[in-house]
Design a protein around this motif. Sequence first.
Motif, PDB file in Angstrom:
ATOM      1  N   UNK A 151       0.835  -1.216   0.000  1.00 41.50           N
ATOM      2  CA  UNK A 151       0.000   0.000   0.000  1.00 41.50           C
ATOM      3  C   UNK A 151       0.861   1.253   0.000  1.00 41.50           C
ATOM      4  N   UNK A 152       1.945   1.213   0.749  1.00 39.65           N
ATOM      5  CA  UNK A 152       2.857   2.355   0.781  1.00 39.65           C
ATOM      6  C   UNK A 152       3.480   2.574  -0.600  1.00 39.65           C
ATOM      7  N   UNK A 153       3.836   1.489  -1.286  1.00 39.03           N
ATOM      8  CA  UNK A 153       4.410   1.612  -2.625  1.00 39.03           C
ATOM      9  C   UNK A 153       3.415   2.227  -3.592  1.00 39.03           C
ATOM     10  N   UNK A 154       2.134   1.858  -3.465  1.00 37.39           N
ATOM     11  CA  UNK A 154       1.101   2.444  -4.322  1.00 37.39           C
ATOM     12  C   UNK A 154       1.011   3.945  -4.097  1.00 37.39           C
ATOM     13  N   UNK A 155       1.037   4.368  -2.833  1.00 35.77           N
ATOM     14  CA  UNK A 155       0.980   5.803  -2.541  1.00 35.77           C
ATOM     15  C   UNK A 155       2.218   6.520  -3.079  1.00 35.77           C
ATOM     16  N   UNK A 156       3.366   5.865  -3.005  1.00 37.36           N
ATOM     17  CA  UNK A 156       4.596   6.469  -3.526  1.00 37.36           C
ATOM     18  C   UNK A 156       4.511   6.639  -5.038  1.00 37.36           C
ATOM     19  N   UNK A 157       3.984   5.607  -5.721  1.00 32.70           N
ATOM     20  CA  UNK A 157       3.830   5.695  -7.172  1.00 32.70           C
ATOM     21  C   UNK A 157       2.867   6.812  -7.547  1.00 32.70           C
ATOM     22  N   UNK A 158       1.804   6.949  -6.782  1.00 34.82           N
ATOM     23  CA  UNK A 158       0.830   8.000  -7.049  1.00 34.82           C
ATOM     24  C   UNK A 158       1.474   9.374  -6.919  1.00 34.82           C
ATOM     25  N   UNK A 159       2.302   9.539  -5.880  1.00 35.15           N
ATOM     26  CA  UNK A 159       2.985  10.823  -5.694  1.00 35.15           C
ATOM     27  C   UNK A 159       4.059  11.035  -6.751  1.00 35.15           C
ATOM     28  N   UNK A 160       4.745   9.957  -7.127  1.00 37.42           N
ATOM     29  CA  UNK A 160       5.838  10.061  -8.096  1.00 37.42           C
ATOM     30  C   UNK A 160       5.309  10.487  -9.465  1.00 37.42           C
ATOM     31  N   UNK A 161       4.192   9.876  -9.872  1.00 34.02           N
ATOM     32  CA  UNK A 161       3.632  10.211 -11.176  1.00 34.02           C
ATOM     33  C   UNK A 161       2.708  11.418 -11.119  1.00 34.02           C
ATOM     34  N   UNK A 162       2.449  11.918  -9.892  1.00 33.68           N
ATOM     35  CA  UNK A 162       1.631  13.118  -9.692  1.00 33.68           C
ATOM     36  C   UNK A 162       0.260  12.987 -10.343  1.00 33.68           C
ATOM     37  N   UNK A 163      -0.358  11.833 -10.112  1.00 35.73           N
ATOM     38  CA  UNK A 163      -1.693  11.600 -10.652  1.00 35.73           C
ATOM     39  C   UNK A 163      -2.547  10.960  -9.578  1.00 35.73           C
ATOM     40  N   UNK A 164      -3.861  11.041  -9.760  1.00 36.14           N
ATOM     41  CA  UNK A 164      -4.784  10.423  -8.816  1.00 36.14           C
ATOM     42  C   UNK A 164      -5.188   9.046  -9.279  1.00 36.14           C
ATOM     43  N   UNK A 165      -5.831   8.331  -8.385  1.00 29.16           N
ATOM     44  CA  UNK A 165      -6.288   6.992  -8.731  1.00 29.16           C
ATOM     45  C   UNK A 165      -7.475   7.070  -9.677  1.00 29.16           C
ATOM     46  N   UNK A 166      -7.494   6.113 -10.613  1.00 29.81           N
ATOM     47  CA  UNK A 166      -8.677   5.948 -11.460  1.00 29.81           C
ATOM     48  C   UNK A 166      -9.273   4.623 -11.035  1.00 29.81           C
ATOM     49  N   UNK A 167     -10.234   4.683 -10.114  1.00 30.70           N
ATOM     50  CA  UNK A 167     -10.767   3.455  -9.548  1.00 30.70           C
ATOM     51  C   UNK A 167     -12.283   3.514  -9.497  1.00 30.70           C
ATOM     52  N   UNK A 168     -12.944   2.850 -10.428  1.00 27.05           N
ATOM     53  CA  UNK A 168     -14.407   2.835 -10.377  1.00 27.05           C
ATOM     54  C   UNK A 168     -14.881   2.050  -9.181  1.00 27.05           C
ATOM     55  N   UNK A 169     -16.087   2.350  -8.736  1.00 29.16           N
ATOM     56  CA  UNK A 169     -16.641   1.653  -7.585  1.00 29.16           C
ATOM     57  C   UNK A 169     -16.853   0.192  -7.896  1.00 29.16           C
ATOM     58  N   UNK A 170     -16.757  -0.667  -6.859  1.00 25.70           N
ATOM     59  CA  UNK A 170     -16.992  -2.091  -7.044  1.00 25.70           C
ATOM     60  C   UNK A 170     -18.489  -2.414  -7.038  1.00 25.70           C
ATOM     61  N   UNK A 171     -19.297  -1.397  -6.914  1.00 27.36           N
ATOM     62  CA  UNK A 171     -20.743  -1.629  -7.013  1.00 27.36           C
ATOM     63  C   UNK A 171     -21.100  -1.824  -8.471  1.00 27.36           C
ATOM     64  N   UNK A 172     -22.032  -2.740  -8.758  1.00 27.60           N
ATOM     65  CA  UNK A 172     -22.394  -2.981 -10.153  1.00 27.60           C
ATOM     66  C   UNK A 172     -23.083  -1.778 -10.772  1.00 27.60           C
TER      67      UNK A 172
END
Length: 225
Positions: free
Chosen positions: A204-225
């Motif tokens: 999880x920490x690596x994911x946050x680091x990658x997000x900061x490194x690439x200076x972009x936000x997550x693109x994560x659709x909801x898991x609701x159908x």
Amino acid sequence: MDFSNADIIEFMPRLLWGALVTIEITVVSILFAMALGLLVAVVRSSKLRALTLPATLFVDVMRGTPLLLQIFYIYYVLPLAGVTLSSFTAGVIALSMNYAAYLSEVFRSGIVAVPVGQREAAWSLGIPQRETMTRIVMPQALRLVIPSVGNYFVSLFKDSALVSVIALTELMRAGQLLASSTFKHFEVFTLVALIYLAISYPASWLVRWLEAYFKIGRIKPSKAP
């Protein structure tokens, strides 16, 4: 509750072996899920209705039914049709297909996020559509979705515990077997939780680091159908 060093020495070898199986099924599943998800995303981004309809149906079915049901269906129902799979293979297929449906939406969001003007400029220069997609659009789209894909990797690692219901001896199943044979539920499941945390927290920490490194936000659709 008597948490002693002897318990740790006794339980850890079997739990760590289960953790290795968990890591293996997670890595294999996420690789297949990424490949299938990217294929579905490209198909759904096309204008060929004969292909987009089956791809959309696949996404809707996978997102509209529980992962646990999908695991049961692949492991217990497919043998009725003559398709018998090992618990590991059934688990990988179920996890891969389920997460491919969600990752396809992530990849598709990444593709849509690339400015249309770049494609039009490439076409005006005579660059074929396929080459435009592979050399201009996809590299940018993949960069945008790296943090979200990493986030799904962490989620898949935790959801892999569901394959314990089909007798695959991964970390959770190893903990269940130890707890039932020693009756030390507190000690065993505390160690199981610590192992999950020791693996998932750095990820999880690596994911946050990658997000900061690439200076972009997550693109994560909801898991609701």
